[in-house]
Design an enzyme around this catalytic site. Structure first.
Site, PDB file in Angstrom:
ATOM      1  N   CYS A  81     -71.180 -18.030  18.666  1.00 46.30           N
ATOM      2  CA  CYS A  81     -70.353 -18.431  19.902  1.00 46.30           C
ATOM      3  C   CYS A  81     -70.799 -18.102  21.252  1.00 46.30           C
ATOM      4  O   CYS A  81     -71.895 -18.390  21.674  1.00 46.30           O
ATOM      5  CB  CYS A  81     -68.861 -18.191  19.594  1.00 46.30           C
ATOM      6  N   HIS A 186     -68.317 -19.878  14.018  1.00 48.92           N
ATOM      7  CA  HIS A 186     -67.957 -18.399  13.567  1.00 48.92           C
ATOM      8  C   HIS A 186     -67.931 -18.273  12.091  1.00 48.92           C
ATOM      9  O   HIS A 186     -67.195 -18.776  11.392  1.00 48.92           O
ATOM     10  CB  HIS A 186     -66.293 -18.094  13.993  1.00 48.92           C
ATOM     11  N   GLU A 188     -67.903 -15.634  10.579  1.00 49.69           N
ATOM     12  CA  GLU A 188     -67.052 -14.704   9.855  1.00 49.69           C
ATOM     13  C   GLU A 188     -65.836 -15.317   9.791  1.00 49.69           C
ATOM     14  O   GLU A 188     -64.910 -14.592   8.941  1.00 49.69           O
ATOM     15  CB  GLU A 188     -67.097 -13.514  10.899  1.00 49.69           C
TER      16      GLU A 188
END
Length: 209
Positions: A81, A186, A188
């Site tokens: 990001c 993202h 994750e």
């Protein structure tokens, strides 16, 4: 694999750490640039403005040690990001600011087409690889990943553009050089495909770049 997550207080550090550990990495969250010598993989997460992010890196003394660590081709960095955006030459969010200069290009605001599109760009969207690359191993073309951003990295060189996403006329959603990579989404927070991408980042040796 030893993975160091740079902590300048501007990222989803807990989520990133847990995802990397689930993918098999030994992880350190670090505020100390001297710990870069410990790592095989470096992760630069970030949420917020470009100018603030660069200020935090400079204040923390990270810039020169990062350059030194990445001179070793077997050490690999992933920007997530804002972390991807900070890899650029410059950015305009928070005032025109010089970036790390690892990926030629400039970070600018997305140009949306209202009312269908709005900022920030939040949610799931498709990622289309620009060419075959080990980062996409086991990830189908057009897989959705999770985004939250209003700015993007306009990469200046075709060879650094690893993927695009169809929003705001299309933007570059992943960039890379042999050992420096960035993703605008993202991983994750992107479920199984995101974790597969992190496994690829951790596992593949530099010869495969």
């Amino acid at each position: 694999m030893k993975a160091l997550v740079i902590n300048v207080g501007m990222g989803n550090l807990g989520s990133v750490r847990r995802a990397l550990e689930e993918c098999g990495a030994e992880v350190r969250l670090s505020t100390r640039p001297e710990e870069l010598d410990w790592a095989d993989r470096i992760i630069l997460p970030g949420v917020g403005a470009f100018a603030t992010g660069m200020g935090r890196l400079q204040e923390g003394g990270w810039v020169a040690p990062l350059r030194q660590a990445l001179a070793n081709p077997r050490v690999r960095l992933l920007g997530i990001c804002l972390g991807m955006q900070l890899l650029a030459d410059s950015g305009e969010e928070g005032g025109l600011t010089s970036g790390l200069g690892f990926i030629p290009g400039h970070v600018t605001r997305l140009k949306v087409q209202p009312p269908r599109e709005r900022l920030p760009h939040v949610g799931w969207n498709a990622v289309h690889p620009a060419r075959p690359h080990w980062l996409w191993e086991g990830i189908p073309h057009g897989t959705d990943f999770y985004f939250v951003h209003s700015y993007h990295l306009a990469a200046a060189q075709d060879e650094t553009r690893l993927a695009t996403t169809p929003y705001a006329g299309g933007f570059v959603s992943a960039v890379g050089t042999p050992n420096i990579l960035g993703v605008q989404f993202h991983p994750e927070k992107s479920g199984r495909p995101g974790f597969q991408l992190l496994r690829n980042f951790l596992a593949f040796p530099s010869e495969n770049a």
